[in-house]
Design an enzyme around this catalytic site. Structure first.
Site, PDB file in Angstrom:
ATOM      1  N   LYS A   1       0.749  -1.286   0.069  1.00 44.57           N
ATOM      2  CA  LYS A   1      -0.175  -0.003   0.134  1.00 44.57           C
ATOM      3  C   LYS A   1       0.886   1.380   0.079  1.00 44.57           C
ATOM      4  O   LYS A   1       0.458   2.165  -0.631  1.00 44.57           O
ATOM      5  CB  LYS A   1      -0.903  -0.027   0.980  1.00 44.57           C
ATOM      6  CG  LYS A   1      -0.309   0.204   2.546  1.00 44.57           C
ATOM      7  CD  LYS A   1      -1.399  -0.183   3.559  1.00 44.57           C
ATOM      8  CE  LYS A   1      -0.685  -0.203   4.952  1.00 44.57           C
ATOM      9  NZ  LYS A   1      -1.641  -0.699   6.060  1.00 44.57           N
TER      10      LYS A   1
ATOM     11  N   ARG B   1      -8.870  -1.521  16.595  1.00 42.25           N
ATOM     12  CA  ARG B   1      -8.966  -0.913  15.597  1.00 42.25           C
ATOM     13  C   ARG B   1     -10.184  -1.899  14.600  1.00 42.25           C
ATOM     14  O   ARG B   1     -11.302  -2.312  15.350  1.00 42.25           O
ATOM     15  CB  ARG B   1      -7.787  -0.781  14.463  1.00 42.25           C
ATOM     16  CG  ARG B   1      -7.869   0.051  13.301  1.00 42.25           C
ATOM     17  CD  ARG B   1      -6.644   0.483  12.474  1.00 42.25           C
ATOM     18  NE  ARG B   1      -6.475  -0.926  11.592  1.00 42.25           N
ATOM     19  CZ  ARG B   1      -5.465  -0.861  10.622  1.00 42.25           C
ATOM     20  NH1 ARG B   1      -4.541   0.089  10.789  1.00 42.25           N
ATOM     21  NH2 ARG B   1      -5.290  -1.832  10.186  1.00 42.25           N
TER      22      ARG B   1
HETATM   23  C1  LIG Z   1      -0.710  -1.788   6.590  1.00 36.62           C
HETATM   24  C2  LIG Z   1      -1.075  -2.816   7.068  1.00 36.62           C
HETATM   25  C3  LIG Z   1       0.090  -3.984   7.389  1.00 36.62           C
HETATM   26  C4  LIG Z   1       1.287  -3.779   7.175  1.00 36.62           C
HETATM   27  O1  LIG Z   1       2.009  -2.997   8.120  1.00 36.62           O
HETATM   28  P1  LIG Z   1       3.369  -2.840   8.415  1.00 36.62           P
HETATM   29  O2  LIG Z   1       3.345  -2.170   9.522  1.00 36.62           O
HETATM   30  O3  LIG Z   1       3.620  -1.878   7.141  1.00 36.62           O
HETATM   31  O4  LIG Z   1       4.116  -3.966   8.227  1.00 36.62           O
HETATM   32  C5  LIG Z   1      -0.743  -5.233   7.836  1.00 36.62           C
HETATM   33  N1  LIG Z   1      -1.948  -5.501   7.910  1.00 36.62           N
HETATM   34  C6  LIG Z   1      -3.061  -4.410   7.844  1.00 36.62           C
HETATM   35  C7  LIG Z   1      -4.120  -4.897   8.006  1.00 36.62           C
HETATM   36  C8  LIG Z   1      -2.453  -3.160   7.309  1.00 36.62           C
HETATM   37  O5  LIG Z   1      -3.446  -2.357   7.199  1.00 36.62           O
END
Ligand SMILES: *Cc1c(COP(=O)(O)O)cnc(C)c1O
Length: 363
Positions: free
Chosen positions: A37, A132
């Protein structure tokens, strides 16, 4: 001339970081979903992650998944944010799986999947304390049951996400709860829970600590791969590069000026009250990059250079004696917040190093 400002993205370093984490986690029986992302679904970065051995790609935005599909990135893709009802059709057409917490959404996915003659995989997210997204643990079995009853959906597993909203650390206790939930779904409903997705980069400490892994068999990693840091304390991860992505900006003014403003002081462009200590005259340098392009608080400047402030289009630095002259470039390391904004700004060029030859997936 290279464009400025620009992000320089070193694909070899990203490859090394991803390979290292994939190998370390494989020894614990955990696969990696590479999270794209922050790269806005860059096909080149996605390809690099796949070459490094990630088993799937995850992204929070359907637009990014669509971009990767269009670029023919050959991977299973998971939408890792609960789909918007308004995007359900796009989700079933482009994502193989999605993370879900709301039955209305799951019903809509089923409906759209039927219309499109497709099957869509559902992973149910569980709330384990970070507050969350997630179904409350007591409601999980009921949600699995409802999902199983819906046509054109396949229940693929469960997941959780910690350390994002409230900073709750993944640990032996909450990870054991996730494993127990997988076991109890299997025992109650007589099916196999394929995916138990334990979390994000914040889970690395737990996963590599020698703790019992239980049923967790996948982690979703973004920041740790791209920035080389764990995310509980933002310490560099042993053996990883922390400069795989850097921001370069160009000097447009460099002058000796007073360190203190003169005149009556009100709000700044972004509303904060400036706090300044008088240090006499200083060498002040302005770079052509600003709040619109980067989170200035997330920039790590080279030794001898300090970020003093920023407005929309100007980043103000103080440097040691030797002035940075007009036209010179300054290189910064970035944190996640600075990176995501720079990636998103159309004014920041993205330069891949080495200039990519692996757009072509057959190679
Ligand atoms: C962004 C995200 C991740 C990745 O998180 P990082 O800290 O960049 O490894 C994993 N799971 C979800 C649901 C996310 O939104």
């Amino acid at each position: 001339m290279m464009p400025a400002p620009r992000l320089e993205i070193d694909l070899d370093k990203i490859h090394h970081n991803a390979c290292t984490l994939v190998e370390r986690l494989a020894s614990r029986g955990i696969s990696v979903t590479g999270v794209t992302k922050v790269t806005l679904g860059s096909a080149e970065i996605a390809a690099t992650l796949l070459r490094a051995g990630v088993s799937a790609l995850g992204d929070s935005r359907i637009e990014n998944i669509e971009a990767m599909r269009l670029a023919q990135v050959p991977a299973s893709m998971t939408l890792i944010r609960s789909p918007m009802l308004s995007q359900a059709k796009r989700v079933v057409s482009h994502a193989d799986l999605s993370f879900n917490t709301e039955i209305e959404v799951i019903r809509r996915l089923s409906l759209e999947a039927q219309k499109a003659h497709r099957t869509h995989g559902v992973v149910l997210m569980v709330e384990l304390g970070d507050l969350r997204e997630g179904i409350m643990p007591d409601d999980l079995i009921g949600s699995v049951r409802e999902t199983l009853n819906l046509p054109n959906l396949v229940f693929k597993g469960i997941g959780t996400n910690l350390a994002c909203r409230s900073g709750v650390s993944p640990d032996v206790r909450n990870m054991a709860v996730l494993s127990e939930l997988a076991d109890s779904i299997e025992a109650t409903l007589g099916l196999t829970v394929d995916i138990v997705s334990g979390g994000n980069s914040a889970n690395l400490h737990w996963a590599l600590s020698g703790a019992k892994i239980g049923r967790v068999n996948d982690l979703r990693l973004g920041e740790s791969i791209l920035l080389g840091r764990e995310t509980l304390h933002r310490q560099p991860i042993d053996g990883l590069h922390t400069d795989a992505i850097t921001l370069i900006a160009e000097v447009i003014e460099s002058k000796v000026k007073p360190s203190q403003p003169s005149g009556e002081i009100a709000q700044t462009a972004f509303g904060e009250a400036p706090s300044v200590t008088d240090r006499g005259h200083v060498t002040q340098t302005i770079l052509a990059v600003g709040q619109q392009d980067v989170d200035p608080c997330g920039l790590q400047s080279p030794a001898g250079i300090e970020v003093l402030g920023a407005s929309s289009d100007h980043l103000i630095l103080e440097s040691d004696n030797d002035a940075l002259s007009v036209g010179a470039e300054v290189t910064f390391q970035l944190n996640y917040s600075a990176l995501v904004r720079a990636m998103t700004s159309p004014f920041v060029a993205k330069v891949m190093k080495p200039v990519s030859t692996h757009n072509n997936f057959s190679s």
